[in-house]
Every structure is written in C-alpha cells, then in structure tokens.
Motif scaffolding. Structure first.
Motif, PDB file in Angstrom:
ATOM      1  N   ALA A 173      24.384  32.661  59.430  1.00  0.00           N
ATOM      2  CA  ALA A 173      25.170  33.457  60.377  1.00  0.00           C
ATOM      3  C   ALA A 173      26.184  32.552  61.063  1.00  0.00           C
ATOM      4  CB  ALA A 173      24.248  34.112  61.392  1.00  0.00           C
ATOM      5  N   GLY A 174      27.386  33.066  61.245  1.00  0.00           N
ATOM      6  CA  GLY A 174      28.453  32.323  61.891  1.00  0.00           C
ATOM      7  C   GLY A 174      29.302  31.508  60.941  1.00  0.00           C
ATOM      8  N   GLN A 175      28.933  31.430  59.663  1.00  0.00           N
ATOM      9  CA  GLN A 175      29.682  30.637  58.701  1.00  0.00           C
ATOM     10  C   GLN A 175      30.678  31.486  57.913  1.00  0.00           C
ATOM     11  OE1 GLN A 175      26.569  28.699  56.400  1.00  0.00           O
ATOM     12  NE2 GLN A 175      26.943  26.807  57.524  1.00  0.00           N
ATOM     13  N   THR A 176      31.640  30.798  57.305  1.00  0.00           N
ATOM     14  CA  THR A 176      32.615  31.439  56.436  1.00  0.00           C
ATOM     15  C   THR A 176      32.093  31.415  55.005  1.00  0.00           C
ATOM     16  OG1 THR A 176      34.458  30.790  57.849  1.00  0.00           O
ATOM     17  CG2 THR A 176      34.988  31.329  55.560  1.00  0.00           C
ATOM     18  N   VAL A 177      32.216  32.537  54.323  1.00  0.00           N
ATOM     19  CA  VAL A 177      31.848  32.627  52.916  1.00  0.00           C
ATOM     20  C   VAL A 177      33.133  32.746  52.101  1.00  0.00           C
ATOM     21  CG1 VAL A 177      31.555  35.141  53.003  1.00  0.00           C
ATOM     22  CG2 VAL A 177      30.408  33.843  51.225  1.00  0.00           C
ATOM     23  N   THR A 178      33.155  32.094  50.937  1.00  0.00           N
ATOM     24  CA  THR A 178      34.308  32.161  50.047  1.00  0.00           C
ATOM     25  C   THR A 178      33.851  32.607  48.662  1.00  0.00           C
ATOM     26  OG1 THR A 178      35.439  30.379  51.230  1.00  0.00           O
ATOM     27  CG2 THR A 178      36.209  30.857  48.995  1.00  0.00           C
ATOM     28  N   TYR A 179      34.498  33.646  48.150  1.00  0.00           N
ATOM     29  CA  TYR A 179      34.273  34.121  46.787  1.00  0.00           C
ATOM     30  C   TYR A 179      35.541  33.838  45.983  1.00  0.00           C
ATOM     31  CZ  TYR A 179      30.458  36.996  48.674  1.00  0.00           C
ATOM     32  OH  TYR A 179      29.316  37.427  49.291  1.00  0.00           O
ATOM     33  N   THR A 180      35.383  33.582  44.695  1.00  0.00           N
ATOM     34  CA  THR A 180      36.534  33.430  43.805  1.00  0.00           C
ATOM     35  C   THR A 180      36.358  34.349  42.603  1.00  0.00           C
ATOM     36  OG1 THR A 180      36.778  31.119  44.463  1.00  0.00           O
ATOM     37  CG2 THR A 180      37.905  31.798  42.455  1.00  0.00           C
ATOM     38  N   LEU A 181      37.385  35.146  42.324  1.00  0.00           N
ATOM     39  CA  LEU A 181      37.413  36.023  41.154  1.00  0.00           C
ATOM     40  C   LEU A 181      38.419  35.460  40.167  1.00  0.00           C
ATOM     41  CD1 LEU A 181      37.829  39.491  42.924  1.00  0.00           C
ATOM     42  CD2 LEU A 181      35.709  38.409  42.206  1.00  0.00           C
ATOM     43  N   THR A 182      38.039  35.395  38.898  1.00  0.00           N
ATOM     44  CA  THR A 182      38.953  34.947  37.861  1.00  0.00           C
ATOM     45  C   THR A 182      39.003  35.995  36.760  1.00  0.00           C
ATOM     46  OG1 THR A 182      38.403  32.639  38.342  1.00  0.00           O
ATOM     47  CG2 THR A 182      39.512  33.097  36.242  1.00  0.00           C
ATOM     48  N   ALA A 183      40.168  36.619  36.594  1.00  0.00           N
ATOM     49  CA  ALA A 183      40.364  37.643  35.565  1.00  0.00           C
ATOM     50  C   ALA A 183      41.168  37.030  34.425  1.00  0.00           C
ATOM     51  CB  ALA A 183      41.090  38.852  36.133  1.00  0.00           C
ATOM     52  N   THR A 184      40.671  37.217  33.201  1.00  0.00           N
ATOM     53  CA  THR A 184      41.348  36.705  32.015  1.00  0.00           C
ATOM     54  C   THR A 184      41.458  37.809  30.970  1.00  0.00           C
ATOM     55  OG1 THR A 184      39.272  35.913  31.089  1.00  0.00           O
ATOM     56  CG2 THR A 184      40.519  34.344  32.381  1.00  0.00           C
ATOM     57  N   ASN A 185      42.301  37.580  29.988  1.00  0.00           N
ATOM     58  CA  ASN A 185      42.493  38.536  28.903  1.00  0.00           C
ATOM     59  C   ASN A 185      42.347  37.786  27.580  1.00  0.00           C
ATOM     60  OD1 ASN A 185      43.244  40.476  27.075  1.00  0.00           O
ATOM     61  ND2 ASN A 185      45.337  40.677  27.812  1.00  0.00           N
ATOM     62  N   ASN A 186      41.279  38.085  26.862  1.00  0.00           N
ATOM     63  CA  ASN A 186      41.010  37.425  25.587  1.00  0.00           C
ATOM     64  C   ASN A 186      41.651  38.159  24.412  1.00  0.00           C
ATOM     65  OD1 ASN A 186      39.381  35.365  26.795  1.00  0.00           O
ATOM     66  ND2 ASN A 186      37.837  36.934  27.121  1.00  0.00           N
ATOM     67  N   GLY A 187      42.576  39.081  24.715  1.00  0.00           N
ATOM     68  CA  GLY A 187      43.396  39.739  23.697  1.00  0.00           C
ATOM     69  C   GLY A 187      42.664  40.731  22.828  1.00  0.00           C
ATOM     70  N   PRO A 188      43.304  41.166  21.793  1.00  0.00           N
ATOM     71  CA  PRO A 188      44.521  40.621  21.182  1.00  0.00           C
ATOM     72  C   PRO A 188      45.833  41.140  21.791  1.00  0.00           C
ATOM     73  CG  PRO A 188      43.658  42.352  19.790  1.00  0.00           C
ATOM     74  CD  PRO A 188      42.685  42.184  20.939  1.00  0.00           C
ATOM     75  N   SER A 189      45.793  42.154  22.647  1.00  0.00           N
ATOM     76  CA  SER A 189      47.045  42.641  23.232  1.00  0.00           C
ATOM     77  C   SER A 189      47.071  42.391  24.735  1.00  0.00           C
ATOM     78  CB  SER A 189      47.236  44.133  22.924  1.00  0.00           C
ATOM     79  OG  SER A 189      46.202  44.892  23.504  1.00  0.00           O
ATOM     80  N   ASP A 190      48.254  42.531  25.315  1.00  0.00           N
ATOM     81  CA  ASP A 190      48.434  42.274  26.739  1.00  0.00           C
ATOM     82  C   ASP A 190      47.813  43.381  27.589  1.00  0.00           C
ATOM     83  OD1 ASP A 190      49.889  40.142  25.818  1.00  0.00           O
ATOM     84  OD2 ASP A 190      51.851  41.005  26.302  1.00  0.00           O
TER      85      ASP A 190
END
Length: 127
Positions: free
Chosen positions: A16-33
């Motif tokens: 309690a009282g602390q800052t939490v940090t999340y990281t999201l990483t979105a990628t595209n393994n294809g074959p199209s955009d």
C-alpha cells in the motif's frame, strides 16, 4: 491476416502506498499488417492516479491515445507484420495507503479491426 500477440509484465507484489508499473507489448507476427488495432486495459479500480504512455518501434504507428489518464487504457494503432514493429504501453498507478491487503488481477486485450481476426488477451498479472 495479422497475427497479433500482446504480453503484459508487472510486479507480483506491491505494498500500500507504492506505485505499480505495468508494461504492455503488442506485436504482429504477420503475414499481413494490422490496421486500426485497438489495445485496451481496464486497470483495477483499486489503483489511483493511473496514467499511460504509448511508444512505437519499427514501422508501427500510434493513431489515438498515445498518452492518457484514468483506469480505462485505450490506444489505437497500426502494426506492420514483422519483427521489430511494436506498440509498447507503460501504465503506472498508485496503491492507496489505505488499501486493504489482498491481490488484484489484470489482463489487457488487443482487438484487430480486420474481419475474422478475434481479439487476443494478454497473460494475466496478479499483484
């Protein structure tokens, strides 16, 4: 069709009282955009002062929500197929000092706009 993946990282414990940090990483393994990809994260209401920033790498682009505040993270962008093309979102929030003990879970979702491509959930983080 695009092949979207989204990964989430965050702490397994926080006080309690602390800052939490999340990281999201979105990628595209294809074959199209992937065009007009929607990345959302309903950050638990336990956290206060939530904010986020989104950065791109490679030929990815952010078209909406590059930064924001509030527990409903929403970013839109385009991710070309291929390694190195990503959208990375960093989310921070504070666990109030008055928060009771316990844990909360959080999962993000990436929803492609292309027909026939289902939404993809990230791994679940339990803090």
């Amino acid at each position: 069709m695009p092949a979207i993946s989204i990964a989430k990282t965050g702490p397994s414990e926080i006080a309690a009282g602390q800052t939490v940090t999340y990281t999201l990483t979105a990628t595209n393994n294809g074959p199209s955009d992937a065009s007009n990809l929607s990345i959302t994260d309903a950050v638990p209401g336990t956290l206060t002062n939530v904010s986020w920033t989104a950065l791109k790498s490679g030929t990815a682009s952010i078209t909406e929500g590059a930064a924001g505040i509030g527990n409903n993270v929403s970013v839109k962008g385009n991710i070309a197929a291929g390694t190195g093309n990503q959208i990375v979102i960093t989310i921070t929030g504070i666990v109030p000092a008055s928060a009771a003990g316990g844990s909360f879970t959080n999962t993000a979702t990436a929803t492609p706009s292309e027909p026939g491509v289902p939404p993809v959930n990230s791994n679940t983080i339990t803090t």
